[in-house]
Every structure is written in C-alpha cells, then in structure tokens.
Scaffold this motif. Structure first.
Motif, PDB file in Angstrom:
ATOM      1  N   SER A  91      65.264  39.089  44.654  1.00  0.00           N
ATOM      2  CA  SER A  91      65.238  37.636  44.809  1.00  0.00           C
ATOM      3  C   SER A  91      65.244  36.944  43.452  1.00  0.00           C
ATOM      4  CB  SER A  91      63.997  37.220  45.597  1.00  0.00           C
ATOM      5  OG  SER A  91      63.999  37.811  46.886  1.00  0.00           O
ATOM      6  N   ALA A  92      65.584  35.668  43.462  1.00  0.00           N
ATOM      7  CA  ALA A  92      65.561  34.862  42.244  1.00  0.00           C
ATOM      8  C   ALA A  92      64.142  34.768  41.702  1.00  0.00           C
ATOM      9  CB  ALA A  92      66.099  33.462  42.547  1.00  0.00           C
ATOM     10  N   ILE A  93      64.028  34.626  40.389  1.00  0.00           N
ATOM     11  CA  ILE A  93      62.717  34.573  39.736  1.00  0.00           C
ATOM     12  C   ILE A  93      62.246  33.123  39.628  1.00  0.00           C
ATOM     13  CG2 ILE A  93      61.444  35.031  37.609  1.00  0.00           C
ATOM     14  CD1 ILE A  93      63.342  37.373  37.107  1.00  0.00           C
ATOM     15  N   VAL A  94      61.007  32.894  40.049  1.00  0.00           N
ATOM     16  CA  VAL A  94      60.356  31.587  39.889  1.00  0.00           C
ATOM     17  C   VAL A  94      59.075  31.800  39.090  1.00  0.00           C
ATOM     18  CG1 VAL A  94      61.316  30.593  41.999  1.00  0.00           C
ATOM     19  CG2 VAL A  94      59.152  31.858  42.104  1.00  0.00           C
ATOM     20  N   PRO A  95      58.538  30.760  38.464  1.00  0.00           N
ATOM     21  CA  PRO A  95      57.296  30.927  37.690  1.00  0.00           C
ATOM     22  C   PRO A  95      56.100  31.169  38.589  1.00  0.00           C
ATOM     23  CG  PRO A  95      57.916  28.616  37.794  1.00  0.00           C
ATOM     24  CD  PRO A  95      59.060  29.388  38.387  1.00  0.00           C
ATOM     25  N   THR A  96      55.110  31.867  38.067  1.00  0.00           N
ATOM     26  CA  THR A  96      53.877  32.080  38.828  1.00  0.00           C
ATOM     27  C   THR A  96      53.212  30.748  39.149  1.00  0.00           C
ATOM     28  OG1 THR A  96      53.512  34.269  37.860  1.00  0.00           O
ATOM     29  CG2 THR A  96      51.578  33.131  38.735  1.00  0.00           C
ATOM     30  N   PHE A  97      53.123  29.871  38.152  1.00  0.00           N
ATOM     31  CA  PHE A  97      52.597  28.519  38.338  1.00  0.00           C
ATOM     32  C   PHE A  97      53.767  27.537  38.243  1.00  0.00           C
ATOM     33  CE2 PHE A  97      49.149  30.964  36.396  1.00  0.00           C
ATOM     34  CZ  PHE A  97      48.048  30.629  37.177  1.00  0.00           C
ATOM     35  N   ASN A 142      45.579  37.954  41.273  1.00  0.00           N
ATOM     36  CA  ASN A 142      44.981  36.722  41.785  1.00  0.00           C
ATOM     37  C   ASN A 142      43.468  36.820  41.844  1.00  0.00           C
ATOM     38  OD1 ASN A 142      45.090  34.059  43.337  1.00  0.00           O
ATOM     39  ND2 ASN A 142      43.989  35.400  44.747  1.00  0.00           N
ATOM     40  N   ASN A 143      42.941  37.986  42.225  1.00  0.00           N
ATOM     41  CA  ASN A 143      41.482  38.144  42.235  1.00  0.00           C
ATOM     42  C   ASN A 143      40.924  37.930  40.831  1.00  0.00           C
ATOM     43  OD1 ASN A 143      38.860  39.098  43.466  1.00  0.00           O
ATOM     44  ND2 ASN A 143      39.121  40.673  41.913  1.00  0.00           N
ATOM     45  N   ALA A 144      41.602  38.487  39.830  1.00  0.00           N
ATOM     46  CA  ALA A 144      41.165  38.273  38.447  1.00  0.00           C
ATOM     47  C   ALA A 144      41.243  36.791  38.085  1.00  0.00           C
ATOM     48  CB  ALA A 144      42.018  39.111  37.495  1.00  0.00           C
ATOM     49  N   PHE A 145      42.355  36.152  38.442  1.00  0.00           N
ATOM     50  CA  PHE A 145      42.489  34.722  38.170  1.00  0.00           C
ATOM     51  C   PHE A 145      41.391  33.932  38.863  1.00  0.00           C
ATOM     52  CE2 PHE A 145      43.974  30.677  39.962  1.00  0.00           C
ATOM     53  CZ  PHE A 145      44.065  29.948  38.794  1.00  0.00           C
ATOM     54  N   SER A 146      41.103  34.267  40.123  1.00  0.00           N
ATOM     55  CA  SER A 146      40.099  33.519  40.879  1.00  0.00           C
ATOM     56  C   SER A 146      38.725  33.618  40.242  1.00  0.00           C
ATOM     57  CB  SER A 146      40.041  34.014  42.328  1.00  0.00           C
ATOM     58  OG  SER A 146      39.461  35.302  42.424  1.00  0.00           O
ATOM     59  N   LEU A 147      38.502  34.648  39.427  1.00  0.00           N
ATOM     60  CA  LEU A 147      37.237  34.846  38.718  1.00  0.00           C
ATOM     61  C   LEU A 147      37.321  34.391  37.262  1.00  0.00           C
ATOM     62  CD1 LEU A 147      36.574  38.338  40.279  1.00  0.00           C
ATOM     63  CD2 LEU A 147      35.063  36.362  40.562  1.00  0.00           C
ATOM     64  N   ASN A 148      38.412  33.691  36.926  1.00  0.00           N
ATOM     65  CA  ASN A 148      38.625  33.190  35.564  1.00  0.00           C
ATOM     66  C   ASN A 148      38.690  34.335  34.553  1.00  0.00           C
ATOM     67  OD1 ASN A 148      39.094  31.265  33.602  1.00  0.00           O
ATOM     68  ND2 ASN A 148      36.946  30.659  33.383  1.00  0.00           N
ATOM     69  N   VAL A 149      39.314  35.425  34.975  1.00  0.00           N
ATOM     70  CA  VAL A 149      39.534  36.575  34.091  1.00  0.00           C
ATOM     71  C   VAL A 149      40.970  36.470  33.593  1.00  0.00           C
ATOM     72  CG1 VAL A 149      39.752  39.096  34.011  1.00  0.00           C
ATOM     73  CG2 VAL A 149      37.801  38.030  35.159  1.00  0.00           C
ATOM     74  N   LEU A 150      41.129  35.941  32.385  1.00  0.00           N
ATOM     75  CA  LEU A 150      42.445  35.601  31.864  1.00  0.00           C
ATOM     76  C   LEU A 150      42.690  36.097  30.449  1.00  0.00           C
ATOM     77  CD1 LEU A 150      42.541  31.918  33.178  1.00  0.00           C
ATOM     78  CD2 LEU A 150      43.885  33.835  34.063  1.00  0.00           C
ATOM     79  N   TYR A 179      48.230  19.078  38.840  1.00  0.00           N
ATOM     80  CA  TYR A 179      47.146  18.124  39.061  1.00  0.00           C
ATOM     81  C   TYR A 179      45.863  18.526  38.346  1.00  0.00           C
ATOM     82  CZ  TYR A 179      49.880  15.760  42.646  1.00  0.00           C
ATOM     83  OH  TYR A 179      50.846  15.047  43.313  1.00  0.00           O
ATOM     84  N   VAL A 180      45.740  19.785  37.989  1.00  0.00           N
ATOM     85  CA  VAL A 180      44.526  20.301  37.359  1.00  0.00           C
ATOM     86  C   VAL A 180      44.943  21.216  36.223  1.00  0.00           C
ATOM     87  CG1 VAL A 180      42.467  21.724  37.712  1.00  0.00           C
ATOM     88  CG2 VAL A 180      43.224  20.183  39.523  1.00  0.00           C
ATOM     89  N   ASN A 181      44.256  21.129  35.084  1.00  0.00           N
ATOM     90  CA  ASN A 181      44.554  22.074  34.006  1.00  0.00           C
ATOM     91  C   ASN A 181      43.696  23.326  34.168  1.00  0.00           C
ATOM     92  OD1 ASN A 181      41.964  21.625  32.818  1.00  0.00           O
ATOM     93  ND2 ASN A 181      42.754  19.843  31.715  1.00  0.00           N
ATOM     94  N   ALA A 182      44.020  24.344  33.383  1.00  0.00           N
ATOM     95  CA  ALA A 182      43.336  25.628  33.545  1.00  0.00           C
ATOM     96  C   ALA A 182      41.841  25.517  33.300  1.00  0.00           C
ATOM     97  CB  ALA A 182      43.956  26.664  32.613  1.00  0.00           C
ATOM     98  N   ALA A 183      41.442  24.637  32.395  1.00  0.00           N
ATOM     99  CA  ALA A 183      40.015  24.497  32.076  1.00  0.00           C
ATOM    100  C   ALA A 183      39.242  23.885  33.240  1.00  0.00           C
ATOM    101  CB  ALA A 183      39.837  23.650  30.821  1.00  0.00           C
ATOM    102  N   ASP A 184      39.878  22.956  33.948  1.00  0.00           N
ATOM    103  CA  ASP A 184      39.190  22.266  35.040  1.00  0.00           C
ATOM    104  C   ASP A 184      39.340  22.971  36.383  1.00  0.00           C
ATOM    105  OD1 ASP A 184      38.340  20.274  33.323  1.00  0.00           O
ATOM    106  OD2 ASP A 184      40.073  18.981  33.729  1.00  0.00           O
ATOM    107  N   ALA A 185      40.223  23.960  36.449  1.00  0.00           N
ATOM    108  CA  ALA A 185      40.528  24.584  37.732  1.00  0.00           C
ATOM    109  C   ALA A 185      39.331  25.287  38.349  1.00  0.00           C
ATOM    110  CB  ALA A 185      41.673  25.581  37.571  1.00  0.00           C
ATOM    111  N   PHE A 186      38.350  25.663  37.530  1.00  0.00           N
ATOM    112  CA  PHE A 186      37.244  26.476  38.029  1.00  0.00           C
ATOM    113  C   PHE A 186      35.968  25.668  38.240  1.00  0.00           C
ATOM    114  CE2 PHE A 186      40.276  29.232  35.962  1.00  0.00           C
ATOM    115  CZ  PHE A 186      40.493  30.164  36.965  1.00  0.00           C
TER     116      PHE A 186
END
Length: 492
Positions: free
Chosen positions: A208-214, A245-253, A450-457
């Motif tokens: 499939s065509a590639i789209v960005p994660t965000f 996604n589990n890592a992202f959901s825990l702010n593991v970046l 609508y939200v930046n990475a710092a405010d997402a959590f």
C-alpha cells in the motif's frame, strides 16, 4: 474537542474517547465481552477473520457514544493501534480474500529461515535489521507458494491496522513503521527493500501507499460514518502497531526509555537511536513512531508469545475462579513454587528461542507436594522468567534497562507478577493509567495538529512505582538460574 482511539488486538477490540482539553479519557469500551477466538485450522497456524474486527469496532463505537454524549462533529480525529505482523489480503474491490494470518502463526518460519540463509545473514541484518523470520513478508510468500490461485487475485496486502483504516477511509495505505514490522523496509536505503521483494518474487505494487504515522491518512467515508454514528470526513490521523503504540502511550519516545506490556503476549520495548540488531534475530528492531530523518528512533522489541494466554489457559482449566482470586492464591505459594517450573512457550514459534516451537512444559511436578497455588505461582514466575530471558538478549545489544513503564492492566494487575518482574530483572516499574486505545487517541490528537507532543500526555498519571528489594532479588535470581538450566535442557 475529542479524539477516538481504537486498539485492534487478537483477543478484543478496545476503544477510547479522549477529551483533548483535559487529556482524560471520558469513555472506553471493550468488545466482545469474551475473548475473540483464534482459529487454528492446522497445528502452529493462527487466523482471524478481519471482518470480525470491523464488526467489533462498530459495537465498541456504539458503546462509546452511548456512554458519553458527544456531538460527532466534535470528534476531530481517529487513531488506530493494532496487532503487529499480521497479513490481510484484499482484492481490487477491497474484499477480504482469506482469513488474516496473525502474529502468532508459525507456518512461515521455515520460509523466513531459508531466506535469512539464502539472502545472506549479513545483508538481512544490516538492511532489514532482522531475519525475515515469521513476519508479514514471509507469510505472503507462503500464500504465493501454497495458495497460488488466491495469490493471483490479491490487489493489496496490509497489516491489521491498515485494513481497519481502509474500512474507515476507503483507501489502502500503510506506514514506514508498519513496513518495518513486516520486514519490508530497508533501513540502510530508507525505502522498501528491493532485494527481499526480488527474492520472494513479490510485486511492490501489492504494497500500500505510505502515509505518515502522525498526520491525515484519509477521511471517514459517508458509508463508514453512517455505520459508526460518526461524522463523514472525520480524519484518521495516527496509526501504529500495538507495541510501538504501547510505548508511545506511556510517553516512551527517547533513547534509553523502555515500555513493557503483558497481555496475550508479553513484550519489552526499548527505544534506541541506532540501527542495531541481534545477530540471531531473537529480538527485533522496528521503526518507532517518532522516527524522522534527523533523529533515528527505533524500537527494539522482545516478545514472549505465551504470557496472558498462559494465565488464561490456567484459569479456564481450573474453572470458576477470577484473576484476582488466582493472584491471591498464587501468592500463598513460596518464591520458586516449591520447585515447580513452567516454561510458557505454548503459543507458537518463539523468536527469543530462535523461532523454535517447543511447546509449554510443566517440570518437577510432585503430586504429593504441589497444589493449585504452586501451579498458579509457577505460571506467573515462568512468564516473568521468559521475559527476563529476552531482556538478557537485549543487554547483549547494550540495551541495559533499569526502569520500565507499563499500563496498570493485564498481568501487571497482579502484585505477585510485579514483584517477580522487578526483582528478577532488577528494574523499577512505573504503572500508569493508560492503555493502547488511549494512546491511539492521544496519537490522533497530535496527528490532527490540535495537541503537541508535550501536551499530549496531560491526564496521564503514574499510579504506583515498584522497586526491587535486595532480599527478594537474591531469591528470585536463584530461582531464575534454576529455570534457565531447565530451559537449556529443553532446547538441547
């Protein structure tokens, strides 16, 4: 404004509705009530009907909207997390051609191992950072070899999350992270790996065509919107495999940070800023959600297939008992379960065992000594020891993990499991009030802009911290050493 997150697992579909202003999930739903079935038409196979995931998404969305009154126009984005490494095949009309071959299916192990040898281990590890192993590309090759008439009808192949995104938007697309988890991605050339496609005789047009994660990946069609009760044109703005996604959901970046989960399978996932690999491909490297050309962010993942599914098997075997009651009973047995050992490798080929399928084993069972409590403890300890075995491999890659984050869910609800994990691995565990669906909703908020990475959590809280205890650590490490000796015997 609000965002919806979906988590497409192999046991259930979870949905969450996030208030982006407060960072709090105002509603959640899990469907079905009982765990979804995994079909096993042949030993070592594992399949599910992708349309069943879609039907559960419809039900979960209905529950969300019934539990919290929200104007669909206020929902500004949808995020998707999904079970990794699966293969969905659709025709030119976007109709599913066969059941999905999911993550724990082992039919393609020999195909991947042969490719690893014939393509050259050096090439595979330097370009794919993995053996083709039992991943999506090898599963597609299996279809080509064993179901050629069906293969000829394939228009697009996709991962489970790509399929759900297609149902939502009508468009077939994937991400670089998704391509990497299927071993289609060349980390050296930063493109789809041409050598793998040539070796497997796979036409790149099937991808499939590639789209960005965000970012905007498509918009909700009128038909999908009507089915779900949402607004047409609502964008899908985030997509990731369940473990990234589990890592992202825990702010593991960032490099050095690590996440863990213990659902059906168990995973430890650590972020690295290098294209590193394990020479035996026992743990695997994939593109993390926040990777970009200027800042390499990869996720090194070790997976133990038999985790929550082993505990669930025991629960069903014993009957008429809840998980909290099992945890209480298990805690009555001593550390080491009076010599009883469980090796929880009964859910397909295990990557940490070099793709061997050795089955689960209960060892040193004494009919006159061991009771239910011993078996329940031995299962939980065996899961912890399997995870620690994988973490030992990660340490060989200079990934020395001292602190892990986890959601307050699944096996981490067990105090005994948390104690055994912290003291065997010598790590600090931080437990948070989040899960994969909430993480997908937060990702959607970032992707929609609508939200930046710092405010997402905002709204995410650390509920408890579990630290190793020196006295307990000595006991657990001794028992783990005995368990390792038993595993070596099984692998001979």
């Amino acid at each position: 404004m609000y965002f919806i997150g979906y988590d497409i697992g192999s046991s259930s579909i979870k949905a969450a509705l996030l208030n982006a202003d407060t960072g709090i999930c105002v509603a959640s739903a899990t469907c079905p009530e009982k765990e979804m079935a995994i079909d096993v038409p042949h030993p070592s196979w594992a399949e599910q009907d992708p349309e069943s995931w879609w039907q559960e998404i419809i039900r979960a969305t209905g529950l969300l909207l019934s539990r919290f009154a929200v104007d669909p126009a206020q929902i500004k984005g949808i995020g998707i997390a999904y079970q990794m490494h699966g293969l969905v095949c659709v025709d030119k009309n976007q109709q599913v051609l066969r059941p999905a071959i999911i993550w724990c299916d082992s039919r393609a192990v020999d195909i991947g191992n042969t490719a690893f040898k014939n393509m050259g281990e050096t090439y595979c590890l330097s370009h794919l950072l993995n053996s083709p192993g039992n991943f999506t590309a090898s599963k597609l090759r299996w279809i080509q070899e064993n179901e050629p008439h069906l293969y000829e009808r394939i228009h697009k192949v996709m991962l489970p999350g790509d399929f759900i995104a297609m149902k939502l938007t009508g468009e077939a697309a994937t991400t670089i992270s998704g391509l990497s988890e299927g071993t289609f991605w060349d980390f050296t050339e930063n493109r789809v790996d041409a050598a793998l496609l040539k070796y497997y005789n796979i036409d790149e047009q099937l991808l499939s065509a590639i789209v960005p994660t965000f970012g905007v990946q498509g918009q909700l069609t009128a038909a999908a919107a009507a089915t779900l009760g949402l607004a047409p044109g609502t964008p899908v703005t985030y997509r990731a495999g369940d473990q990234p996604n589990n890592a992202f959901s825990l702010n593991v970046l960032q490099p050095g940070e690590a996440a863990t989960t213990a659902g059906t399978s168990g995973v430890v996932y650590a972020v690295h800023d290098k294209n590193s690999f394990d020479k035996k491909s026992r743990v695997n490297t994939f593109v993390h959600v926040n990777n970009d050309p200027a800042h390499t962010r990869n996720g090194v993942l070790m997976c133990l297939n038999g985790t929550g599914i082993a505990n669930s098997w025991l629960k069903n075997l014993v009957g008429d008992i809840t998980y909290p009651e099992m945890n209480q009973l298990a805690a009555q047995a001593p550390i080491g379960a009076a010599g009883l050992q469980v090796f929880p490798f009964g859910n397909g080929a295990e990557r940490i065992l070099e793709n061997k399928s050795i089955g689960a084993t209960v060892s040193h069972l004494n009919f006159n000594r061991h009771q239910r409590a011993h078996l329940m403890r031995a299962v939980q300890e065996g899961i912890v020891f399997g995870l620690n075995y994988g973490m030992d491999i990660m340490a060989e890659m200079d990934l020395n993990i001292h602190r892990v984050r986890a959601g307050h869910a699944n096996m981490f609800l067990s105090p005994l499991f948390r104690e055994a994990f912290a003291n065997t691995a010598n790590v600090v565990i931080e437990l948070y009030n989040t899960d994969g669906a909430a993480g997908a909703a937060r990702g959607a908020a970032i992707g929609a802009g609508y939200v930046n990475a710092a405010d997402a959590f905002r709204g995410m809280e650390c509920l408890s911290v579990i630290e190793p205890n020196a006295a307990l650590q000595t006991q657990y490490r001794d028992v783990y050493g005995d368990w390792l000796n038993g595993l070596r015997t099984l692998l001979q």
